[in-house]
Design a protein around this motif. Sequence first.
Motif, PDB file in Angstrom:
ATOM      1  N   ILE A  46       3.681   2.560   9.673  1.00 41.51           N
ATOM      2  CA  ILE A  46       2.643   2.867  10.669  1.00 41.51           C
ATOM      3  C   ILE A  46       1.506   3.637  10.008  1.00 41.51           C
ATOM      4  N   THR A  47       1.850   4.574   9.139  1.00 39.08           N
ATOM      5  CA  THR A  47       0.832   5.353   8.432  1.00 39.08           C
ATOM      6  C   THR A  47      -0.068   4.446   7.600  1.00 39.08           C
ATOM      7  N   THR A  80      -0.449  11.305  12.388  1.00 36.41           N
ATOM      8  CA  THR A  80       0.701  11.712  13.201  1.00 36.41           C
ATOM      9  C   THR A  80       1.968  11.027  12.703  1.00 36.41           C
ATOM     10  N   ALA A  81       1.875   9.730  12.399  1.00 39.91           N
ATOM     11  CA  ALA A  81       3.034   9.013  11.863  1.00 39.91           C
ATOM     12  C   ALA A  81       3.459   9.594  10.514  1.00 39.91           C
ATOM     13  N   MET A  82       2.469  10.013   9.711  1.00 44.39           N
ATOM     14  CA  MET A  82       2.791  10.603   8.415  1.00 44.39           C
ATOM     15  C   MET A  82       3.656  11.845   8.576  1.00 44.39           C
ATOM     16  N   LYS A  83       3.398  12.621   9.611  1.00 46.83           N
ATOM     17  CA  LYS A  83       4.202  13.821   9.883  1.00 46.83           C
ATOM     18  C   LYS A  83       5.672  13.439  10.040  1.00 46.83           C
ATOM     19  N   TYR A  84       5.917  12.296  10.684  1.00 46.93           N
ATOM     20  CA  TYR A  84       7.280  11.862  10.960  1.00 46.93           C
ATOM     21  C   TYR A  84       7.876  10.978   9.865  1.00 46.93           C
ATOM     22  N   SER A  85       7.108  10.702   8.805  1.00 51.22           N
ATOM     23  CA  SER A  85       7.609   9.835   7.731  1.00 51.22           C
ATOM     24  C   SER A  85       8.534  10.571   6.766  1.00 51.22           C
ATOM     25  N   ASN A  86       8.595  11.892   6.891  1.00 51.21           N
ATOM     26  CA  ASN A  86       9.443  12.715   6.025  1.00 51.21           C
ATOM     27  C   ASN A  86       9.145  12.432   4.546  1.00 51.21           C
ATOM     28  N   GLY A  87       7.853  12.601   4.208  1.00 48.75           N
ATOM     29  CA  GLY A  87       7.442  12.376   2.818  1.00 48.75           C
ATOM     30  C   GLY A  87       7.550  10.917   2.413  1.00 48.75           C
ATOM     31  N   PHE A  88       7.307  10.023   3.343  1.00 46.61           N
ATOM     32  CA  PHE A  88       7.391   8.579   3.150  1.00 46.61           C
ATOM     33  C   PHE A  88       8.811   8.110   2.838  1.00 46.61           C
ATOM     34  N   SER A  89       9.798   8.837   3.327  1.00 49.00           N
ATOM     35  CA  SER A  89      11.182   8.415   3.117  1.00 49.00           C
ATOM     36  C   SER A  89      11.735   7.655   4.327  1.00 49.00           C
ATOM     37  N   LYS A  90      11.000   7.657   5.448  1.00 47.97           N
ATOM     38  CA  LYS A  90      11.408   6.886   6.631  1.00 47.97           C
ATOM     39  C   LYS A  90      10.483   5.680   6.755  1.00 47.97           C
ATOM     40  N   LEU A  91      11.078   4.494   6.829  1.00 44.35           N
ATOM     41  CA  LEU A  91      10.322   3.250   6.730  1.00 44.35           C
ATOM     42  C   LEU A  91       9.304   3.053   7.850  1.00 44.35           C
ATOM     43  N   VAL A  92       9.726   3.126   9.099  1.00 42.47           N
ATOM     44  CA  VAL A  92       8.821   2.788  10.200  1.00 42.47           C
ATOM     45  C   VAL A  92       7.611   3.723  10.263  1.00 42.47           C
ATOM     46  N   PHE A 147      -0.558   1.146   7.738  1.00 38.01           N
ATOM     47  CA  PHE A 147      -1.310   0.209   8.566  1.00 38.01           C
ATOM     48  C   PHE A 147      -2.453   0.919   9.280  1.00 38.01           C
ATOM     49  N   SER A 148      -2.167   2.082   9.845  1.00 36.00           N
ATOM     50  CA  SER A 148      -3.188   2.820  10.595  1.00 36.00           C
ATOM     51  C   SER A 148      -4.341   3.255   9.708  1.00 36.00           C
ATOM     52  N   TYR A 149      -4.030   3.715   8.503  1.00 34.96           N
ATOM     53  CA  TYR A 149      -5.099   4.121   7.590  1.00 34.96           C
ATOM     54  C   TYR A 149      -5.924   2.918   7.135  1.00 34.96           C
ATOM     55  N   ALA A 150      -5.287   1.778   6.945  1.00 40.66           N
ATOM     56  CA  ALA A 150      -6.038   0.571   6.580  1.00 40.66           C
ATOM     57  C   ALA A 150      -7.010   0.200   7.704  1.00 40.66           C
ATOM     58  N   VAL A 151      -6.533   0.221   8.937  1.00 40.34           N
ATOM     59  CA  VAL A 151      -7.394  -0.069  10.091  1.00 40.34           C
ATOM     60  C   VAL A 151      -8.521   0.956  10.178  1.00 40.34           C
ATOM     61  N   ALA A 152      -8.190   2.230   9.973  1.00 41.98           N
ATOM     62  CA  ALA A 152      -9.203   3.287  10.050  1.00 41.98           C
ATOM     63  C   ALA A 152     -10.323   3.053   9.041  1.00 41.98           C
ATOM     64  N   PHE A 153      -9.972   2.720   7.795  1.00 42.35           N
ATOM     65  CA  PHE A 153     -11.000   2.514   6.778  1.00 42.35           C
ATOM     66  C   PHE A 153     -11.798   1.237   7.023  1.00 42.35           C
ATOM     67  N   ILE A 154     -11.147   0.205   7.515  1.00 40.98           N
ATOM     68  CA  ILE A 154     -11.871  -1.030   7.834  1.00 40.98           C
ATOM     69  C   ILE A 154     -12.900  -0.758   8.938  1.00 40.98           C
ATOM     70  N   LEU A 155     -12.474  -0.064   9.990  1.00 43.17           N
ATOM     71  CA  LEU A 155     -13.394   0.236  11.092  1.00 43.17           C
ATOM     72  C   LEU A 155     -14.492   1.206  10.659  1.00 43.17           C
TER      73      LEU A 155
END
Length: 106
Positions: free
Chosen positions: A34-35, A18-30, A37-45
């Motif tokens: 979030i994308t 969901t955050a990736m949708k709002y990252s505008n092709g990874f051009s928006k920092l926050v 960090f969230s993917y790192a947590v997802a793969f760890i879990l």
Amino acid sequence: MVYLTLAGAILAEVVGTTAMKYSNGFSKLVPSLITGFSYAVAFILLAQTLKTMAVGTAYAIWAGVGTAAIAAIGIVFIGESVTVAKIIGIVLVIGGVVVLNLGGIH
């Protein structure tokens, strides 16, 4: 406990996508941070889940529930189109996850 860990992995993946949708092709920092960090947590879990659950079952649940959740978020919150085919697809994905769990693939 393993299903709780898997649920956390799914939630993290859904937040990241969901955050990736709002990252505008990874051009928006926050949203980009979030994308990542969230993917790192997802793969760890997910990796923790795989210690005690078969990889096919865990991945099917993770991918299936995540896909259904992202499709629903897209429809409800992002304003993506709703079609009969999309609804049928979501139902089939959820049905497949249920069948895998009922089939006892471990």
